[in-house]
Design a protein around this motif. Structure first.
Motif, mmCIF file in Angstrom:
data_model
loop_
_atom_site.group_PDB
_atom_site.id
_atom_site.type_symbol
_atom_site.label_atom_id
_atom_site.label_comp_id
_atom_site.label_asym_id
_atom_site.label_seq_id
_atom_site.Cartn_x
_atom_site.Cartn_y
_atom_site.Cartn_z
ATOM 1 N N VAL A 32 1.147 -1.590 0.108
ATOM 2 C CA VAL A 32 0.026 -0.214 0.065
ATOM 3 C C VAL A 32 0.979 1.070 -0.434
ATOM 4 C CG1 VAL A 32 -1.926 1.708 1.534
ATOM 5 C CG2 VAL A 32 -1.489 -1.724 1.211
ATOM 6 N N LYS B 143 2.987 1.545 -4.032
ATOM 7 C CA LYS B 143 1.882 2.077 -4.079
ATOM 8 C C LYS B 143 1.396 2.995 -4.460
ATOM 9 C CE LYS B 143 1.479 -3.150 -6.243
ATOM 10 N NZ LYS B 143 0.778 -3.747 -7.162
ATOM 11 N N ILE B 144 0.642 3.371 -3.109
ATOM 12 C CA ILE B 144 -0.649 4.620 -3.784
ATOM 13 C C ILE B 144 0.241 5.389 -2.157
ATOM 14 C CG2 ILE B 144 -1.934 5.566 -2.007
ATOM 15 C CD1 ILE B 144 -2.958 3.066 -4.849
ATOM 16 N N CYS C 158 -7.305 -3.166 2.686
ATOM 17 C CA CYS C 158 -6.777 -2.245 2.321
ATOM 18 C C CYS C 158 -5.728 -3.183 1.336
ATOM 19 C CB CYS C 158 -5.663 -1.688 2.867
ATOM 20 S SG CYS C 158 -6.412 -0.715 4.828
ATOM 21 N N VAL C 159 -5.462 -3.877 1.141
ATOM 22 C CA VAL C 159 -4.733 -4.783 -0.193
ATOM 23 C C VAL C 159 -4.979 -4.789 -1.253
ATOM 24 C CG1 VAL C 159 -2.772 -6.313 -0.621
ATOM 25 C CG2 VAL C 159 -2.780 -5.127 1.457
ATOM 26 N N TYR D 268 -7.664 -3.799 -1.627
ATOM 27 C CA TYR D 268 -8.494 -2.114 -2.439
ATOM 28 C C TYR D 268 -7.557 -2.743 -3.819
ATOM 29 C CZ TYR D 268 -9.104 2.032 -4.278
ATOM 30 O OH TYR D 268 -10.648 3.839 -4.411
ATOM 31 N N LEU D 269 -6.091 -2.710 -3.693
ATOM 32 C CA LEU D 269 -5.175 -3.285 -4.902
ATOM 33 C C LEU D 269 -5.262 -4.327 -6.022
ATOM 34 C CD1 LEU D 269 -2.314 -1.922 -2.315
ATOM 35 C CD2 LEU D 269 -3.583 -0.560 -3.742
ATOM 36 N N ASP E 21 -4.332 -6.952 -4.494
ATOM 37 C CA ASP E 21 -2.870 -7.696 -4.417
ATOM 38 C C ASP E 21 -3.120 -8.917 -3.514
ATOM 39 O OD1 ASP E 21 -1.274 -6.489 -5.850
ATOM 40 O OD2 ASP E 21 -0.432 -5.480 -5.101
ATOM 41 N N ALA F 119 -7.078 6.689 -8.651
ATOM 42 C CA ALA F 119 -6.983 5.121 -8.291
ATOM 43 C C ALA F 119 -7.911 4.192 -7.875
ATOM 44 C CB ALA F 119 -5.802 5.148 -7.061
ATOM 45 N N PRO G 18 -10.393 0.905 -6.635
ATOM 46 C CA PRO G 18 -10.429 0.027 -6.230
ATOM 47 C C PRO G 18 -10.676 -1.267 -7.708
ATOM 48 C CG PRO G 18 -13.027 0.724 -5.797
ATOM 49 C CD PRO G 18 -12.058 1.510 -6.176
ATOM 50 N N TYR H 112 -13.937 -5.787 -5.264
ATOM 51 C CA TYR H 112 -13.591 -4.930 -4.226
ATOM 52 C C TYR H 112 -14.268 -5.237 -3.965
ATOM 53 C CZ TYR H 112 -12.600 -1.511 -0.811
ATOM 54 O OH TYR H 112 -13.041 -0.825 0.317
#
Length: 222
Positions: free
Chosen positions: A111, A114-115, A172-173, A175-176, A178, A211, A213, A217
């Motif tokens: 997170v 990447k963000i 949170c992960v 959302y990416l 991943d 950004a 999702p 998600y």
């Protein structure tokens, strides 16, 4: 009404949001761009970190676990920390696992790389850190698999703050895009249970400008 100062992809802020949702507390949210070091916010919390809440009576509480324990004590039963010393100890142990170990091994490497680097203008993501995050998350998901194969919830027979903390970090992960759910079916089933709770709806509605999702998600049948 309670005011929560937060950031979208802060696991600690999300943990507080989930607990308030489970307690059915009404609250306002205010985004705090902590990197700006605004004087008004530093007066609330000299560390400059979120989450921070201001309760209806003006009480200010800082730090995700301190806030959660405060709210758990102030706002009714059932307790999300647990009812006995052994149960509370296990809940707190698992909270620390995710708030410290998962944070250091996964959130920082995925997170934040990447963000957060993008928002802070700190350059390109570190590919070595990202690879480490992808490797480390399997260890944590395997531990969740092990726990939920033996218990109804992470800390025992009842939903607890341990489940909310773990789900906040994983959300949170996720959302990416991943989280390797296909490799960890027991963890996925547990997360689906938490994700389907009304307290999770606010998190699933989050959209960070610039950004978005992945499609799965917000899907409860992901």
């Amino acid at each position: 009404m309670i005011t929560l100062y937060h950031l979208w992809l802060s696991p600690g802020c999300r943990k507080v949001r989930l607990l308030m949702g489970e307690k059915k507390l009404e609250f306002n949210m205010q985004i705090e761009k902590t990197w700006r070091r605004e004087a008004d916010f530093l007066a609330l919390n000299p560390t400059g970190e979120v989450p921070v809440i201001v309760d209806e009576d003006g009480t200010k509480v800082c730090g995700s676990q301190v806030i959660c324990e405060y709210l758990d004590e102030m706002y009714g039963t059932p307790s999300l920390i647990g009812t006995g010393a052994v149960e509370r100890a296990e809940t707190r142990r698992l909270i620390e696992w995710f708030d410290v170990k998962f944070q250091d091994e996964v959130i920082q490497n995925l997170v934040n790389e990447k963000i957060m680097k993008r928002f802070l203008g700190l350059g390109e993501p570190n590919s070595n850190a990202i690879r480490a995050g992808h490797k480390n998350i399997h260890i944590h998901l395997s531990y969740i698999d092990w726990l939920v194969d033996r218990r109804k919830w992470l800390a025992g027979d009842e939903l607890s703050l341990a489940d909310l903390a773990a789900a906040a970090h994983l959300s949170c992960v996720d959302y990416l895009g991943d989280v390797p759910w296909a490799d960890h079916p027991s963890a996925k089933d547990w997360y689906a249970k938490v994700k389907s709770r009304p307290s999770f709806r606010g998190l699933l509605a989050d959209h960070i400008p610039g950004a978005p999702p992945p499609p799965h998600y917000a899907d409860l049948d992901f």
